[in-house]
Design a protein around this motif. Structure first.
Motif, PDB file in Angstrom:
ATOM      1  N   ALA A 132       0.968  -1.302   0.582  1.00  0.00           N
ATOM      2  CA  ALA A 132      -0.063  -0.022   0.217  1.00  0.00           C
ATOM      3  C   ALA A 132       0.942   1.213   0.288  1.00  0.00           C
ATOM      4  CB  ALA A 132      -0.994   0.356   1.128  1.00  0.00           C
ATOM      5  N   VAL A 133       1.998   1.263   0.566  1.00  0.00           N
ATOM      6  CA  VAL A 133       2.944   2.361   0.747  1.00  0.00           C
ATOM      7  C   VAL A 133       3.549   2.960  -0.811  1.00  0.00           C
ATOM      8  CG1 VAL A 133       4.932   3.646   1.988  1.00  0.00           C
ATOM      9  CG2 VAL A 133       2.801   2.868   3.444  1.00  0.00           C
ATOM     10  N   PHE A 134       4.028   1.762  -1.038  1.00  0.00           N
ATOM     11  CA  PHE A 134       4.797   1.171  -2.424  1.00  0.00           C
ATOM     12  C   PHE A 134       3.661   2.117  -3.144  1.00  0.00           C
ATOM     13  CE2 PHE A 134       4.996  -0.249  -6.542  1.00  0.00           C
ATOM     14  CZ  PHE A 134       6.944  -0.289  -6.886  1.00  0.00           C
ATOM     15  N   SER A 135       2.785   1.317  -3.258  1.00  0.00           N
ATOM     16  CA  SER A 135       1.582   2.301  -4.243  1.00  0.00           C
ATOM     17  C   SER A 135       2.208   3.534  -4.175  1.00  0.00           C
ATOM     18  CB  SER A 135       0.160   1.873  -4.144  1.00  0.00           C
ATOM     19  OG  SER A 135       0.548   0.177  -4.204  1.00  0.00           O
ATOM     20  N   ILE A 136       0.733   4.256  -2.471  1.00  0.00           N
ATOM     21  CA  ILE A 136       0.911   5.374  -2.214  1.00  0.00           C
ATOM     22  C   ILE A 136       2.718   6.273  -3.082  1.00  0.00           C
ATOM     23  CG2 ILE A 136       1.050   7.747  -0.935  1.00  0.00           C
ATOM     24  CD1 ILE A 136      -1.566   5.503   0.695  1.00  0.00           C
ATOM     25  N   TYR A 137       3.344   5.319  -3.028  1.00  0.00           N
ATOM     26  CA  TYR A 137       4.684   6.727  -3.654  1.00  0.00           C
ATOM     27  C   TYR A 137       4.308   6.635  -5.061  1.00  0.00           C
ATOM     28  CZ  TYR A 137       7.456   7.034   0.589  1.00  0.00           C
ATOM     29  OH  TYR A 137       7.789   7.928   1.871  1.00  0.00           O
ATOM     30  N   GLY A 138       4.257   5.189  -5.697  1.00  0.00           N
ATOM     31  CA  GLY A 138       4.398   5.552  -7.538  1.00  0.00           C
ATOM     32  C   GLY A 138       2.850   5.742  -7.331  1.00  0.00           C
ATOM     33  N   ILE A 139       2.250   6.067  -7.185  1.00  0.00           N
ATOM     34  CA  ILE A 139       1.543   7.471  -8.157  1.00  0.00           C
ATOM     35  C   ILE A 139       1.785   8.810  -7.639  1.00  0.00           C
ATOM     36  CG2 ILE A 139      -1.119   8.604  -6.860  1.00  0.00           C
ATOM     37  CD1 ILE A 139      -2.323   5.875  -5.858  1.00  0.00           C
ATOM     38  N   ASP A 140       2.347   9.385  -6.515  1.00  0.00           N
ATOM     39  CA  ASP A 140       3.046  10.997  -6.234  1.00  0.00           C
ATOM     40  C   ASP A 140       3.644  10.791  -6.710  1.00  0.00           C
ATOM     41  OD1 ASP A 140       1.099  10.775  -3.909  1.00  0.00           O
ATOM     42  OD2 ASP A 140       2.950  10.893  -2.165  1.00  0.00           O
ATOM     43  N   PHE A 141       4.600  10.026  -7.261  1.00  0.00           N
ATOM     44  CA  PHE A 141       6.029  10.337  -8.105  1.00  0.00           C
ATOM     45  C   PHE A 141       5.290  10.159  -9.360  1.00  0.00           C
ATOM     46  CE2 PHE A 141       8.820   9.122  -5.047  1.00  0.00           C
ATOM     47  CZ  PHE A 141       9.935  10.159  -4.827  1.00  0.00           C
ATOM     48  N   ALA A 142       4.796   9.633  -9.938  1.00  0.00           N
ATOM     49  CA  ALA A 142       3.941   9.269 -11.739  1.00  0.00           C
ATOM     50  C   ALA A 142       2.916  10.473 -11.521  1.00  0.00           C
ATOM     51  CB  ALA A 142       2.428   8.174 -11.884  1.00  0.00           C
ATOM     52  N   ILE A 143       2.217  11.163 -10.522  1.00  0.00           N
ATOM     53  CA  ILE A 143       1.218  12.145 -10.940  1.00  0.00           C
ATOM     54  C   ILE A 143       2.035  13.686 -10.978  1.00  0.00           C
ATOM     55  CG2 ILE A 143       0.528  12.700  -8.743  1.00  0.00           C
ATOM     56  CD1 ILE A 143      -2.573  12.645  -9.911  1.00  0.00           C
ATOM     57  N   ASN A 144       3.130  13.998 -10.335  1.00  0.00           N
ATOM     58  CA  ASN A 144       3.968  14.472 -10.193  1.00  0.00           C
ATOM     59  C   ASN A 144       4.520  14.937 -11.644  1.00  0.00           C
ATOM     60  OD1 ASN A 144       4.183  16.533  -7.777  1.00  0.00           O
ATOM     61  ND2 ASN A 144       3.844  14.705  -6.609  1.00  0.00           N
TER      62      ASN A 144
END
Length: 501
Positions: A132-144
């Motif tokens: 779940a934490v990995f997914s949040i980091y993935g979302i944040d890096f990609a969406i930025n």
């Protein structure tokens, strides 16, 4: 020696009217804001339900500022030199959106994905948190990466005369995205879609967010035609490397014009105030509801993350409505740069102003007022955390004034070779304070609420934090109000600087 940049084609946007063209150009921001809202509204209660403490969750949210600090400036500089035949921004928007959608779906179905590979219950619970934490980091890096490209696309496409209008439309689309996002989060999506998108509210919402983002980015990408960079003017045979990218960013950040540096200082203090509101307000509202107001049958019905998210989203709908209304009305009641005596300055009205125009507040006055209102509103939130009544939550954002301040002072022009670079620098001053907000919230949560959530976590009672004493989120909100007051002081200093330029 470097030569002048060479371009091919002319930027254009489909649409028969100017309003339609502006809407299509900025439609991507609806999907972006929808996705941010899902993350900020539901992820904190979701992580609490998985068994993380609030202090550890505050460290998870370092993903936001870290990804913004890294991705937006770097993507901005790299995209500035891109010679893709599709343009400089849209390729990053397209591939970044695909990654965001994938991570959103992984986040929604984390438990199922983990249990497919891990059968042991204890190991699966631990792995679920990590994924779940990995997914949040993935979302944040990609969406930025996507967000920086969308902002750069607006700057690249519009001529200087239309930049202020583009800022207004961007603010409106962000407000629309917030309204749609909080609205979708407030309704029971399982009753709308049935089991098609999952068996929990969170799964349903991540699926809807992924679809909305793809549609919004696809609409803007279809409607806009970028001009193509043929040669960026760099020395022949000299490739862009990481050292050069970082050097460019650091040099630009250390040599900003005084007016832009002053704006960045305002951004810094304002975003320390916004951080706890954006990331913890939904959890705060949901906790108060579950702790004092929710009937026993509601607590026993399951899907507490969905219930907290819906209650919090309902409370924030008022915030998003006010944001949307103000983004539409403010351009008519706030003095534009064209009405200002100093052109791109923001201080005094023109002596030639007549009628109602001379009574309009300047952008600085409006921005200062917004900081004061925000400080007062979030400070009031911490006074009702121990009451059983539903908390009242209203606030005001001033994206229009802020966007106009940024656009009015930015030393970039339509299609300028360094537009992504400058937008990336501006973004640094919304991400750096989030690191401070993360640190502040970590300290507060570690002291006041070191255990697991008694409302959401399935951990035994001895592992829960106490509910008597000061509410930790309320304390974070109070600190945010103090920071907003510092933003008021910084905004007035900006006015003095503009008056001397």
């Amino acid at each position: 020696m470097p030569s002048a940049a060479q371009w091919q084609g002319t930027p254009s946007v489909k649409g028969s009217t100017e309003s339609m063209r502006m809407a299509l150009l900025t439609a991507s921001l609806i999907g972006l804001q929808f996705t941010w809202n899902v993350e900020m509204t539901y992820c904190t209660p979701y992580l609490l339900e998985l068994g993380l403490t609030k202090s550890k969750i505050s460290l998870v949210w370092v993903a936001g500022p870290l990804s913004g600090l890294i991705m937006q400036p770097i993507v901005g500089v790299v995209a500035d030199r891109s010679t893709s035949r599709w343009g400089r921004r849209r390729p990053f928007m397209f591939f970044g959106t695909i990654l965001v959608a994938m991570f959103l779906l992984l986040l929604g179905w984390t438990k199922e994905v983990v249990r497919y590979f891990i059968k042991d219950e204890a190991a699966a619970k631990s792995a679920t948190i990590y994924v779940a934490v990995f997914s949040i980091y993935g979302i944040d890096f990609a969406i930025n990466a996507v967000q920086g490209s969308c902002r750069g696309l607006v700057v690249d496409t519009l001529p200087i005369a239309k930049q202020q209008m583009g800022s207004s439309w961007a603010s409106r689309m962000v407000a629309v995205g917030s309204l749609i996002g909080y609205g979708a989060g407030a309704i029971d999506l399982k009753n709308v879609f049935g089991p098609m998108l999952g068996d929990t509210q969170f799964k349903q919402l991540t699926g809807v967010a992924a679809l909305t983002l793809c549609l919004a980015i696809g609409t803007t990408s279809w409607a806009v035609t970028e001009r193509v960079l043929i040669n960026d003017g760099a020395e022949e045979g000299k490739e862009l490397d990481l050292k050069q990218v970082l050097g460019t960013i650091v040099h630009t950040a250390l040599n900003l014009p005084r007016s832009i540096q002053a704006i960045c200082t305002v951004q810094f203090w304002a975003w320390i105030g916004w951080f706890p509101f954006l990331f913890y307000s939904t959890t705060w509202v949901g906790e108060v509801y579950l702790r004092y107001d929710a009937p026993a049958e509601v607590k026993a019905a399951g899907d507490l993350t969905g219930k907290v998210g819906r209650i919090g989203s309902m409370a924030l709908i008022a915030f998003s409505i006010i944001t949307f209304v103000m983004s539409v009305l403010l351009p008519f009641f706030v003095q534009s740069p064209e009405e200002d005596e100093k052109g791109p300055g923001f201080s005094r009205p023109s002596k030639q102003s007549t009628g109602l125009a001379k009574y309009k507040p300047s952008l600085l006055t409006a921005w200062t007022t917004a900081h004061c209102i925000f400080a007062g509103k979030i400070n009031r939130l911490n006074t009702s955390s121990s009451h059983s009544a539903h908390p009242k939550r209203t606030s005001i954002d001033l994206p229009e004034a802020q966007s106009n301040l940024e656009k009015g002072s930015a030393p970039s022009s339509s299609g300028g070779a360094s537009s992504g670079q400058y937008l990336g620098i501006m973004n640094l001053y919304t991400t750096l304070p989030q690191f401070m907000g993360t640190g502040i919230s970590w300290v507060v949560f570690s002291i006041l609420e070191p255990g697991k959530s008694p409302e959401l976590s399935e951990a035994p009672p001895e592992e829960h934090h106490k509910t008597d004493g000061p509410n930790a989120i309320a304390v974070c909100l109070f600190i945010g109000a103090c920071s907003a007051c510092m933003a008021v002081v910084a905004t007035r200093r900006l006015g003095r600087i503009q008056g001397r330029l």
